[in-house]
Design an enzyme around this catalytic site. Structure first.
Site, PDB file in Angstrom:
ATOM      1  N   ARG A  90      47.081  39.527  19.176  1.00 45.61           N
ATOM      2  CA  ARG A  90      45.724  39.892  19.581  1.00 45.61           C
ATOM      3  C   ARG A  90      45.554  39.736  21.084  1.00 45.61           C
ATOM      4  O   ARG A  90      44.982  40.587  21.753  1.00 45.61           O
ATOM      5  CB  ARG A  90      44.682  39.043  18.855  1.00 45.61           C
ATOM      6  CG  ARG A  90      43.249  39.459  19.191  1.00 45.61           C
ATOM      7  CD  ARG A  90      42.236  38.417  18.766  1.00 45.61           C
ATOM      8  NE  ARG A  90      42.373  37.164  19.463  1.00 45.61           N
ATOM      9  CZ  ARG A  90      41.950  36.936  20.702  1.00 45.61           C
ATOM     10  NH1 ARG A  90      41.385  37.886  21.400  1.00 45.61           N
ATOM     11  NH2 ARG A  90      42.095  35.759  21.267  1.00 45.61           N
TER      12      ARG A  90
ATOM     13  N   PHE B 194      33.449  53.177  40.632  1.00 46.67           N
ATOM     14  CA  PHE B 194      34.302  52.009  40.417  1.00 46.67           C
ATOM     15  C   PHE B 194      35.334  51.892  41.532  1.00 46.67           C
ATOM     16  O   PHE B 194      35.577  50.792  42.046  1.00 46.67           O
ATOM     17  CB  PHE B 194      35.004  52.081  39.053  1.00 46.67           C
ATOM     18  CG  PHE B 194      35.881  50.887  38.784  1.00 46.67           C
ATOM     19  CD1 PHE B 194      35.332  49.690  38.345  1.00 46.67           C
ATOM     20  CD2 PHE B 194      37.254  50.947  38.998  1.00 46.67           C
ATOM     21  CE1 PHE B 194      36.134  48.579  38.121  1.00 46.67           C
ATOM     22  CE2 PHE B 194      38.058  49.848  38.770  1.00 46.67           C
ATOM     23  CZ  PHE B 194      37.503  48.658  38.330  1.00 46.67           C
TER      24      PHE B 194
ATOM     25  N   GLU C  79      33.593  50.634  44.681  1.00 46.13           N
ATOM     26  CA  GLU C  79      33.245  49.215  44.580  1.00 46.13           C
ATOM     27  C   GLU C  79      34.485  48.333  44.545  1.00 46.13           C
ATOM     28  O   GLU C  79      34.455  47.204  45.044  1.00 46.13           O
ATOM     29  CB  GLU C  79      32.353  48.992  43.352  1.00 46.13           C
ATOM     30  CG  GLU C  79      30.986  49.624  43.557  1.00 46.13           C
ATOM     31  CD  GLU C  79      30.248  49.953  42.275  1.00 46.13           C
ATOM     32  OE1 GLU C  79      29.095  50.404  42.380  1.00 46.13           O
ATOM     33  OE2 GLU C  79      30.816  49.792  41.178  1.00 46.13           O
TER      34      GLU C  79
ATOM     35  N   GLU D 254      29.552  47.588  36.776  1.00 50.42           N
ATOM     36  CA  GLU D 254      29.943  49.000  36.892  1.00 50.42           C
ATOM     37  C   GLU D 254      30.758  49.443  35.681  1.00 50.42           C
ATOM     38  O   GLU D 254      30.581  50.553  35.172  1.00 50.42           O
ATOM     39  CB  GLU D 254      30.738  49.234  38.178  1.00 50.42           C
ATOM     40  CG  GLU D 254      31.124  50.686  38.389  1.00 50.42           C
ATOM     41  CD  GLU D 254      29.929  51.610  38.523  1.00 50.42           C
ATOM     42  OE1 GLU D 254      29.908  52.648  37.806  1.00 50.42           O
ATOM     43  OE2 GLU D 254      29.025  51.325  39.321  1.00 50.42           O
TER      44      GLU D 254
ATOM     45  N   TRP E  48      25.613  37.348  50.351  1.00 52.35           N
ATOM     46  CA  TRP E  48      26.323  37.329  51.631  1.00 52.35           C
ATOM     47  C   TRP E  48      25.378  36.947  52.767  1.00 52.35           C
ATOM     48  O   TRP E  48      25.736  36.157  53.637  1.00 52.35           O
ATOM     49  CB  TRP E  48      26.987  38.683  51.885  1.00 52.35           C
ATOM     50  CG  TRP E  48      28.311  38.774  51.206  1.00 52.35           C
ATOM     51  CD1 TRP E  48      28.551  38.860  49.867  1.00 52.35           C
ATOM     52  CD2 TRP E  48      29.591  38.750  51.843  1.00 52.35           C
ATOM     53  NE1 TRP E  48      29.896  38.895  49.627  1.00 52.35           N
ATOM     54  CE2 TRP E  48      30.554  38.832  50.818  1.00 52.35           C
ATOM     55  CE3 TRP E  48      30.010  38.672  53.163  1.00 52.35           C
ATOM     56  CZ2 TRP E  48      31.917  38.831  51.088  1.00 52.35           C
ATOM     57  CZ3 TRP E  48      31.364  38.688  53.434  1.00 52.35           C
ATOM     58  CH2 TRP E  48      32.298  38.760  52.402  1.00 52.35           C
TER      59      TRP E  48
ATOM     60  N   VAL F 290      22.501  35.169  52.645  1.00 51.24           N
ATOM     61  CA  VAL F 290      22.080  33.768  52.545  1.00 51.24           C
ATOM     62  C   VAL F 290      23.206  32.818  52.951  1.00 51.24           C
ATOM     63  O   VAL F 290      22.980  31.827  53.642  1.00 51.24           O
ATOM     64  CB  VAL F 290      21.580  33.457  51.107  1.00 51.24           C
ATOM     65  CG1 VAL F 290      21.454  31.966  50.865  1.00 51.24           C
ATOM     66  CG2 VAL F 290      20.258  34.160  50.857  1.00 51.24           C
TER      67      VAL F 290
ATOM     68  N   TRP G  40      24.105  33.578  56.955  1.00 53.44           N
ATOM     69  CA  TRP G  40      23.024  33.396  57.936  1.00 53.44           C
ATOM     70  C   TRP G  40      23.168  32.106  58.748  1.00 53.44           C
ATOM     71  O   TRP G  40      23.135  32.157  59.979  1.00 53.44           O
ATOM     72  CB  TRP G  40      21.678  33.452  57.216  1.00 53.44           C
ATOM     73  CG  TRP G  40      20.511  33.427  58.146  1.00 53.44           C
ATOM     74  CD1 TRP G  40      19.879  32.339  58.673  1.00 53.44           C
ATOM     75  CD2 TRP G  40      19.854  34.562  58.684  1.00 53.44           C
ATOM     76  NE1 TRP G  40      18.861  32.713  59.497  1.00 53.44           N
ATOM     77  CE2 TRP G  40      18.815  34.089  59.528  1.00 53.44           C
ATOM     78  CE3 TRP G  40      20.010  35.931  58.551  1.00 53.44           C
ATOM     79  CZ2 TRP G  40      17.961  34.926  60.230  1.00 53.44           C
ATOM     80  CZ3 TRP G  40      19.147  36.773  59.240  1.00 53.44           C
ATOM     81  CH2 TRP G  40      18.146  36.262  60.060  1.00 53.44           C
TER      82      TRP G  40
END
Length: 137
Positions: free
Chosen positions: A24, A46, A49, A84, A127, A129, A132
């Site tokens: 399996r 896809f 991304e 996606e 990214w 947050v 910064w």
């Protein structure tokens, strides 16, 4: 007459249902790889991304951030890829049922697309947050 199924009677099982044990696991891995390969081959979004994920992962590994922040920067783009793939699965299932235009089919596809958009917005916010304080704070 009751419509409740008899729990003692055998339930129908799809011939495609996975087996148990190592077989399996190996089969599941093969199916997963086939899904990734098919998505790469036929899904433009896809591919885009996935390239974005690679760029983000390389960049995240070069940034002066903590390991947890690095994990978040990379992980949020893994989430984009997961959503996606789910969106592509929804689209494929809807198209399998019918290629004719239908408001319910459109809703299903639009909902999947909206889910991808939300994960991309989450990725951008993550990214922003995290980076910064390092570069603009």
């Amino acid at each position: 007459m009751s419509t409740t199924p008899d729990p003692s009677s055998p339930q129908p099982v799809s011939e495609f249902k996975s087996k148990s044990g190592l077989r399996r696991i190996v089969s599941a891995f093969r199916y997963s790889m086939a899904g990734l390969c098919t998505a790469w081959r036929i899904e433009h979004a896809f591919r885009q991304e996935a390239v974005l994920f690679v760029v983000a992962a390389v960049l995240a590994c070069m940034l002066p951030v903590t390991p947890w922040e690095r994990l978040a920067l990379i992980g949020v783009f893994v989430l984009v890829l997961v959503v996606e793939l789910l969106n592509s699965a929804i689209e494929a299932a809807v198209d399998r049922v019918s290629l004719e235009r239908n408001p319910l089919s459109r809703n299903a596809k639009d909902f999947g697309s909206a889910a991808v958009l939300l994960t991309l917005l989450l990725a951008g916010a993550t990214w922003l947050v995290i980076l910064w304080p390092y570069f603009l704070g």
